[in-house]
Design a protein around this motif. Structure first.
Motif, PDB file in Angstrom:
ATOM      1  N   LYS A  69      -5.680  37.370 -15.595  1.00 24.23           N
ATOM      2  CA  LYS A  69      -6.343  36.108 -15.890  1.00 24.23           C
ATOM      3  C   LYS A  69      -7.250  35.686 -14.741  1.00 24.23           C
ATOM      4  CE  LYS A  69      -2.648  34.424 -18.831  1.00 24.23           C
ATOM      5  NZ  LYS A  69      -1.704  33.351 -19.103  1.00 24.23           N
ATOM      6  N   VAL A  70      -8.211  34.809 -15.052  1.00 19.76           N
ATOM      7  CA  VAL A  70      -9.147  34.322 -14.045  1.00 19.76           C
ATOM      8  C   VAL A  70      -8.404  33.544 -12.966  1.00 19.76           C
ATOM      9  CG1 VAL A  70     -11.117  32.790 -13.651  1.00 19.76           C
ATOM     10  CG2 VAL A  70     -11.114  34.318 -15.613  1.00 19.76           C
ATOM     11  N   VAL A  71      -7.401  32.759 -13.358  1.00 22.16           N
ATOM     12  CA  VAL A  71      -6.571  32.041 -12.388  1.00 22.16           C
ATOM     13  C   VAL A  71      -5.174  32.651 -12.441  1.00 22.16           C
ATOM     14  CG1 VAL A  71      -5.564  29.834 -11.732  1.00 22.16           C
ATOM     15  CG2 VAL A  71      -7.908  29.913 -12.588  1.00 22.16           C
ATOM     16  N   GLN A  72      -4.698  33.120 -11.290  1.00 25.90           N
ATOM     17  CA  GLN A  72      -3.377  33.728 -11.189  1.00 25.90           C
ATOM     18  C   GLN A  72      -2.551  32.912 -10.204  1.00 25.90           C
ATOM     19  OE1 GLN A  72      -3.630  38.025 -10.557  1.00 25.90           O
ATOM     20  NE2 GLN A  72      -5.586  38.059 -11.650  1.00 25.90           N
ATOM     21  N   VAL A  73      -1.364  32.521 -10.618  1.00 22.77           N
ATOM     22  CA  VAL A  73      -0.493  31.656  -9.823  1.00 22.77           C
ATOM     23  C   VAL A  73       0.613  32.493  -9.196  1.00 22.77           C
ATOM     24  CG1 VAL A  73       1.060  29.662  -9.917  1.00 22.77           C
ATOM     25  CG2 VAL A  73      -1.003  29.710 -11.343  1.00 22.77           C
ATOM     26  N   GLY A  74       0.934  32.202  -7.931  1.00 24.31           N
ATOM     27  CA  GLY A  74       2.050  32.867  -7.256  1.00 24.31           C
ATOM     28  C   GLY A  74       1.768  34.303  -6.863  1.00 24.31           C
ATOM     29  N   VAL A  75       0.582  34.560  -6.350  1.00 23.62           N
ATOM     30  CA  VAL A  75       0.175  35.913  -5.967  1.00 23.62           C
ATOM     31  C   VAL A  75       0.587  36.193  -4.526  1.00 23.62           C
ATOM     32  CG1 VAL A  75      -1.838  37.404  -5.592  1.00 23.62           C
ATOM     33  CG2 VAL A  75      -1.744  35.906  -7.593  1.00 23.62           C
ATOM     34  N   ASP A  76       1.064  37.393  -4.281  1.00 15.51           N
ATOM     35  CA  ASP A  76       1.393  37.828  -2.925  1.00 15.51           C
ATOM     36  C   ASP A  76       0.094  37.916  -2.126  1.00 15.51           C
ATOM     37  OD1 ASP A  76       2.087  39.164  -0.590  1.00 15.51           O
ATOM     38  OD2 ASP A  76       3.408  40.574  -1.609  1.00 15.51           O
ATOM     39  N   PRO A  77      -0.062  37.124  -1.058  1.00 15.63           N
ATOM     40  CA  PRO A  77      -1.323  37.128  -0.314  1.00 15.63           C
ATOM     41  C   PRO A  77      -1.647  38.468   0.338  1.00 15.63           C
ATOM     42  CG  PRO A  77       0.339  35.909   0.892  1.00 15.63           C
ATOM     43  CD  PRO A  77       0.923  36.221  -0.459  1.00 15.63           C
ATOM     44  N   LYS A  78      -0.638  39.285   0.566  1.00 15.21           N
ATOM     45  CA  LYS A  78      -0.877  40.580   1.208  1.00 15.21           C
ATOM     46  C   LYS A  78      -1.480  41.599   0.246  1.00 15.21           C
ATOM     47  CE  LYS A  78       2.599  40.010   4.761  1.00 15.21           C
ATOM     48  NZ  LYS A  78       3.824  40.528   5.355  1.00 15.21           N
ATOM     49  N   THR A  79      -1.566  41.255  -1.047  1.00 15.17           N
ATOM     50  CA  THR A  79      -2.192  42.162  -2.007  1.00 15.17           C
ATOM     51  C   THR A  79      -3.680  41.869  -2.169  1.00 15.17           C
ATOM     52  OG1 THR A  79      -1.613  40.773  -3.920  1.00 15.17           O
ATOM     53  CG2 THR A  79      -0.027  42.480  -3.270  1.00 15.17           C
ATOM     54  N   LEU A  80      -4.193  40.871  -1.436  1.00 11.16           N
ATOM     55  CA  LEU A  80      -5.619  40.553  -1.452  1.00 11.16           C
ATOM     56  C   LEU A  80      -6.310  41.254  -0.288  1.00 11.16           C
ATOM     57  CD1 LEU A  80      -5.336  36.731  -2.189  1.00 11.16           C
ATOM     58  CD2 LEU A  80      -5.730  38.585  -3.818  1.00 11.16           C
ATOM     59  N   LYS A  81      -7.632  41.389  -0.375  1.00 16.85           N
ATOM     60  CA  LYS A  81      -8.395  42.109   0.648  1.00 16.85           C
ATOM     61  C   LYS A  81      -9.346  41.144   1.350  1.00 16.85           C
ATOM     62  CE  LYS A  81      -8.344  45.997  -2.481  1.00 16.85           C
ATOM     63  NZ  LYS A  81      -9.155  46.606  -3.529  1.00 16.85           N
ATOM     64  N   PRO A  82      -8.986  40.676   2.536  1.00 16.75           N
ATOM     65  CA  PRO A  82      -9.875  39.769   3.280  1.00 16.75           C
ATOM     66  C   PRO A  82     -11.189  40.472   3.632  1.00 16.75           C
ATOM     67  CG  PRO A  82      -7.697  39.861   4.282  1.00 16.75           C
ATOM     68  CD  PRO A  82      -7.738  40.934   3.247  1.00 16.75           C
TER      69      PRO A  82
END
Length: 137
Positions: A69-82
């Motif tokens: 979904k366009v908005v995802q709630v409760g995502v592990d921040p370490k799975t994002l790419k800064p």
């Protein structure tokens, strides 16, 4: 715990023999093996931050889903790419970002690259909190 074809066959054999307790136990252990294999494969393929190191952290939330979904709630921040080096962020700006925009989602592209919210992302990683994510502006 590894999964083989024989692990699945023994479930069906127990059912055919009418031993449903044994079939249930074998099914549970087979499912546990599948989950362990899935977790092991996820840890090998996920990267963390800018450094591209393997992901061996304990999950804080659910992984970012690029097809989700366009908005995802409760995502592990370490799975994002800064897209910025989180080590160089100003701690005062980080504190202010959390204070004034802490409940806003982190803005990312479909690949999980962070477009806006690096200070809040870094705070979430440091404090072990899941984040909300929005794909695009």
């Amino acid at each position: 715990m590894y999964l083989s074809e024989s692990d699945i066959k023994v479930v069906f054999e127990a059912i055919e023999e009418g031993d449903y307790d044994l079939a249930a136990w074998r099914a549970v252990t087979t499912i546990a093996a599948i989950l362990a294999l899935r977790s092991e494969m996820f840890n090998k393929t996920t990267s963390v931050g800018n450094k591209g190191t393997s992901n061996t952290h304990n999950s804080i939330g659910k992984p970012f889903d690029p097809k989700g979904k366009v908005v995802q709630v409760g995502v592990d921040p370490k799975t994002l790419k800064p897209t910025k080096n989180l080590d160089t962020l100003d701690p005062i700006r980080q504190k202010n970002a959390v204070k004034h925009a802490g409940d806003k989602p982190i803005i990312v592209d479909r690949k999980g690259n962070v477009l806006d919210g690096h200070h809040r992302l870094n705070d979430a990683i440091q404090n072990g909190r899941a984040v909300d994510v929005q794909i695009g502006y």
